[in-house]
Scaffold this motif. Structure first.
Motif, PDB file in Angstrom:
ATOM      1  N   ARG A  89       0.824  -1.223   0.000  1.00 18.93           N
ATOM      2  CA  ARG A  89       0.000   0.000   0.000  1.00 18.93           C
ATOM      3  C   ARG A  89       0.853   1.266   0.000  1.00 18.93           C
ATOM      4  O   ARG A  89       0.641   2.171  -0.818  1.00 18.93           O
ATOM      5  CB  ARG A  89      -0.917  -0.001   1.224  1.00 18.93           C
ATOM      6  CG  ARG A  89      -2.111  -0.926   1.114  1.00 18.93           C
ATOM      7  CD  ARG A  89      -3.166  -0.330   0.201  1.00 18.93           C
ATOM      8  NE  ARG A  89      -4.446  -0.987   0.371  1.00 18.93           N
ATOM      9  CZ  ARG A  89      -5.593  -0.546  -0.130  1.00 18.93           C
ATOM     10  NH1 ARG A  89      -5.607   0.560  -0.851  1.00 18.93           N
ATOM     11  NH2 ARG A  89      -6.707  -1.202   0.059  1.00 18.93           N
ATOM     12  N   TYR A  90       1.810   1.354   0.919  1.00 21.84           N
ATOM     13  CA  TYR A  90       2.631   2.561   1.007  1.00 21.84           C
ATOM     14  C   TYR A  90       3.705   2.575  -0.071  1.00 21.84           C
ATOM     15  O   TYR A  90       4.027   3.636  -0.621  1.00 21.84           O
ATOM     16  CB  TYR A  90       3.244   2.687   2.402  1.00 21.84           C
ATOM     17  CG  TYR A  90       2.201   2.940   3.469  1.00 21.84           C
ATOM     18  CD1 TYR A  90       1.522   4.153   3.534  1.00 21.84           C
ATOM     19  CD2 TYR A  90       1.870   1.955   4.391  1.00 21.84           C
ATOM     20  CE1 TYR A  90       0.543   4.391   4.500  1.00 21.84           C
ATOM     21  CE2 TYR A  90       0.896   2.171   5.354  1.00 21.84           C
ATOM     22  CZ  TYR A  90       0.234   3.386   5.399  1.00 21.84           C
ATOM     23  OH  TYR A  90      -0.738   3.611   6.353  1.00 21.84           O
ATOM     24  N   SER A  91       4.251   1.414  -0.399  1.00 23.50           N
ATOM     25  CA  SER A  91       5.252   1.347  -1.474  1.00 23.50           C
ATOM     26  C   SER A  91       4.681   1.866  -2.783  1.00 23.50           C
ATOM     27  O   SER A  91       5.323   2.647  -3.499  1.00 23.50           O
ATOM     28  CB  SER A  91       5.736  -0.094  -1.661  1.00 23.50           C
ATOM     29  OG  SER A  91       6.569  -0.505  -0.620  1.00 23.50           O
ATOM     30  N   ILE A  92       3.488   1.422  -3.113  1.00 19.63           N
ATOM     31  CA  ILE A  92       2.860   1.838  -4.371  1.00 19.63           C
ATOM     32  C   ILE A  92       2.523   3.320  -4.335  1.00 19.63           C
ATOM     33  O   ILE A  92       2.746   4.048  -5.318  1.00 19.63           O
ATOM     34  CB  ILE A  92       1.622   0.969  -4.662  1.00 19.63           C
ATOM     35  CG1 ILE A  92       2.058  -0.472  -4.963  1.00 19.63           C
ATOM     36  CG2 ILE A  92       0.799   1.544  -5.813  1.00 19.63           C
ATOM     37  CD1 ILE A  92       0.930  -1.469  -4.964  1.00 19.63           C
ATOM     38  N   TYR A  93       2.017   3.789  -3.208  1.00 22.85           N
ATOM     39  CA  TYR A  93       1.712   5.214  -3.063  1.00 22.85           C
ATOM     40  C   TYR A  93       2.956   6.057  -3.318  1.00 22.85           C
ATOM     41  O   TYR A  93       2.905   7.065  -4.039  1.00 22.85           O
ATOM     42  CB  TYR A  93       1.162   5.474  -1.662  1.00 22.85           C
ATOM     43  CG  TYR A  93       0.901   6.932  -1.361  1.00 22.85           C
ATOM     44  CD1 TYR A  93      -0.172   7.606  -1.945  1.00 22.85           C
ATOM     45  CD2 TYR A  93       1.735   7.643  -0.497  1.00 22.85           C
ATOM     46  CE1 TYR A  93      -0.401   8.954  -1.676  1.00 22.85           C
ATOM     47  CE2 TYR A  93       1.509   8.976  -0.219  1.00 22.85           C
ATOM     48  CZ  TYR A  93       0.435   9.626  -0.813  1.00 22.85           C
ATOM     49  OH  TYR A  93       0.201  10.949  -0.551  1.00 22.85           O
ATOM     50  N   LEU A  94       4.088   5.638  -2.746  1.00 26.73           N
ATOM     51  CA  LEU A  94       5.325   6.407  -2.916  1.00 26.73           C
ATOM     52  C   LEU A  94       5.903   6.243  -4.316  1.00 26.73           C
ATOM     53  O   LEU A  94       6.481   7.183  -4.869  1.00 26.73           O
ATOM     54  CB  LEU A  94       6.330   5.984  -1.855  1.00 26.73           C
ATOM     55  CG  LEU A  94       5.917   6.359  -0.418  1.00 26.73           C
ATOM     56  CD1 LEU A  94       6.830   5.693   0.599  1.00 26.73           C
ATOM     57  CD2 LEU A  94       5.904   7.868  -0.226  1.00 26.73           C
ATOM     58  N   ALA A  95       5.739   5.069  -4.921  1.00 27.82           N
ATOM     59  CA  ALA A  95       6.191   4.875  -6.299  1.00 27.82           C
ATOM     60  C   ALA A  95       5.392   5.754  -7.257  1.00 27.82           C
ATOM     61  O   ALA A  95       5.938   6.261  -8.252  1.00 27.82           O
ATOM     62  CB  ALA A  95       6.059   3.409  -6.690  1.00 27.82           C
ATOM     63  N   GLU A  96       4.113   5.938  -6.968  1.00 31.68           N
ATOM     64  CA  GLU A  96       3.279   6.818  -7.799  1.00 31.68           C
ATOM     65  C   GLU A  96       3.773   8.258  -7.755  1.00 31.68           C
ATOM     66  O   GLU A  96       3.515   9.036  -8.680  1.00 31.68           O
ATOM     67  CB  GLU A  96       1.827   6.743  -7.337  1.00 31.68           C
ATOM     68  CG  GLU A  96       1.142   5.430  -7.682  1.00 31.68           C
ATOM     69  CD  GLU A  96      -0.251   5.317  -7.101  1.00 31.68           C
ATOM     70  OE1 GLU A  96      -1.100   4.652  -7.736  1.00 31.68           O
ATOM     71  OE2 GLU A  96      -0.501   5.864  -6.003  1.00 31.68           O
ATOM     72  N   LYS A  97       4.502   8.617  -6.707  1.00 31.72           N
ATOM     73  CA  LYS A  97       5.059   9.957  -6.592  1.00 31.72           C
ATOM     74  C   LYS A  97       6.440  10.054  -7.231  1.00 31.72           C
ATOM     75  O   LYS A  97       7.100  11.099  -7.139  1.00 31.72           O
ATOM     76  CB  LYS A  97       5.116  10.367  -5.118  1.00 31.72           C
ATOM     77  CG  LYS A  97       3.736  10.562  -4.503  1.00 31.72           C
ATOM     78  CD  LYS A  97       3.836  11.014  -3.064  1.00 31.72           C
ATOM     79  CE  LYS A  97       2.467  11.444  -2.558  1.00 31.72           C
ATOM     80  NZ  LYS A  97       1.958  12.664  -3.233  1.00 31.72           N
ATOM     81  N   GLY A  98       6.880   8.970  -7.854  1.00 29.51           N
ATOM     82  CA  GLY A  98       8.131   8.993  -8.595  1.00 29.51           C
ATOM     83  C   GLY A  98       9.340   8.477  -7.832  1.00 29.51           C
ATOM     84  O   GLY A  98      10.464   8.533  -8.349  1.00 29.51           O
ATOM     85  N   HIS A  99       9.129   7.961  -6.618  1.00 28.37           N
ATOM     86  CA  HIS A  99      10.255   7.458  -5.840  1.00 28.37           C
ATOM     87  C   HIS A  99      10.610   6.028  -6.253  1.00 28.37           C
ATOM     88  O   HIS A  99       9.784   5.298  -6.814  1.00 28.37           O
ATOM     89  CB  HIS A  99       9.924   7.519  -4.348  1.00 28.37           C
ATOM     90  CG  HIS A  99       9.601   8.898  -3.867  1.00 28.37           C
ATOM     91  ND1 HIS A  99      10.444   9.975  -4.061  1.00 28.37           N
ATOM     92  CD2 HIS A  99       8.514   9.395  -3.205  1.00 28.37           C
ATOM     93  CE1 HIS A  99       9.907  11.064  -3.537  1.00 28.37           C
ATOM     94  NE2 HIS A  99       8.728  10.737  -3.022  1.00 28.37           N
TER      95      HIS A  99
END
Length: 258
Positions: A52-62
């Motif tokens: 959940r958090y990994s994908i959220y942060l990946a969506e922000k380009g990280h």
């Protein structure tokens, strides 16, 4: 560890948990948004579950690498990342107590938002933090989460018509150990001072310590259905670092700088 792994592989659906507990998810994301500064940060999510958090942060380009004890969670993270149209830098099955294969001082941010829930021995909790610290660059951020030792009481209040054992609930305030047969897998519920003392015993500058759900916890389902949901989230976020209401939270969040 085998029992905990089996719980997440065969019994519990961790992905949908944060659909049911949006307050926890949304306030935690707000903390991540506030403190994680910079573009394309290199992030390691230890115990990241189904992502959940990994994908959220990946969506922000990280650039996010996820590690979890549960093979089911790791595979779910890969599927959900693909559905979200993002790519994780890695999604691997592993143990927070052994991260020796990963490069030291290579990450801008390390998330430890799961393992401390289940490590019942202090030596293991310390080992997981030491491992996270080894991966973290100087000046990087460590984000750690705890289940509050008030959580069983708050959970009973949330489902106030369910039967419960008064003495058992109060015992968690003295001894945070939860046995597998008590309705959840093996877990350790942590007090405020205990959590803060543990984290501050490492080479970290405390930036934030928050009680995530605070006053919203026992009214979560009603708030989630309310047109005033966003306003209630604003209130909970404003109160999340108020020590007077820490005990009303089911989860604590610590953010520190190495």
């Amino acid at each position: 560890m085998n029992e905990i792994e089996k719980w997440y592989d065969e019994v519990y659906d961790e992905w949908t948990r944060l659909d049911r507990h949006r307050v926890e998810f949304d306030i935690t994301k707000r903390y991540l948004d506030h403190y994680l500064k910079g573009d394309k940060l290199k992030i390691f999510d230890i115990g990241g579950g189904p992502g959940r958090y990994s994908i959220y942060l990946a969506e922000k380009g990280h650039q996010v690498t996820l590690l979890d004890l549960s093979g089911k969670n790791v595979e779910m993270a890969k599927i959900k990342a693909k559905e979200a149209g993002v790519e994780l830098a890695g999604a691997v099955k592993g143990n927070a107590l052994d991260l020796s294969e990963f490069e030291g001082e290579a990450y801008d941010v390390v998330l430890l938002m799961g393992p401390l829930y289940h490590l019942i021995h202090e030596a293991d909790r310390r080992k997981s933090i030491e491992n996270a610290m080894r991966l973290l660059k100087k000046g990087g951020l460590l984000v750690a989460a705890f289940i509050s030792n008030y959580a069983p009481i708050q959970d009973a209040l949330l489902y106030c018509n369910a039967d419960f054992d008064t003495e058992e609930l109060l015992t968690y305030l003295e001894n945070g150990l939860n046995e597998a047969e008590q309705g959840f897998t093996t877990a350790y519920f942590t007090g405020v001072e205990e959590a803060k003392a543990l984290m501050n015993s490492f080479d970290l500058e405390e930036l934030a310590f928050a009680g995530i759900e605070n006053i919203l916890g026992s009214k979560e389902s009603e708030i989630m259905a309310s047109p005033q949901y966003a306003k209630w989230i604003d209130i909970a976020y404003a109160l999340s670092q108020d020590a007077k209401v820490y005990g009303t939270s089911q989860h604590f969040l610590y953010i520190g700088k190495k």
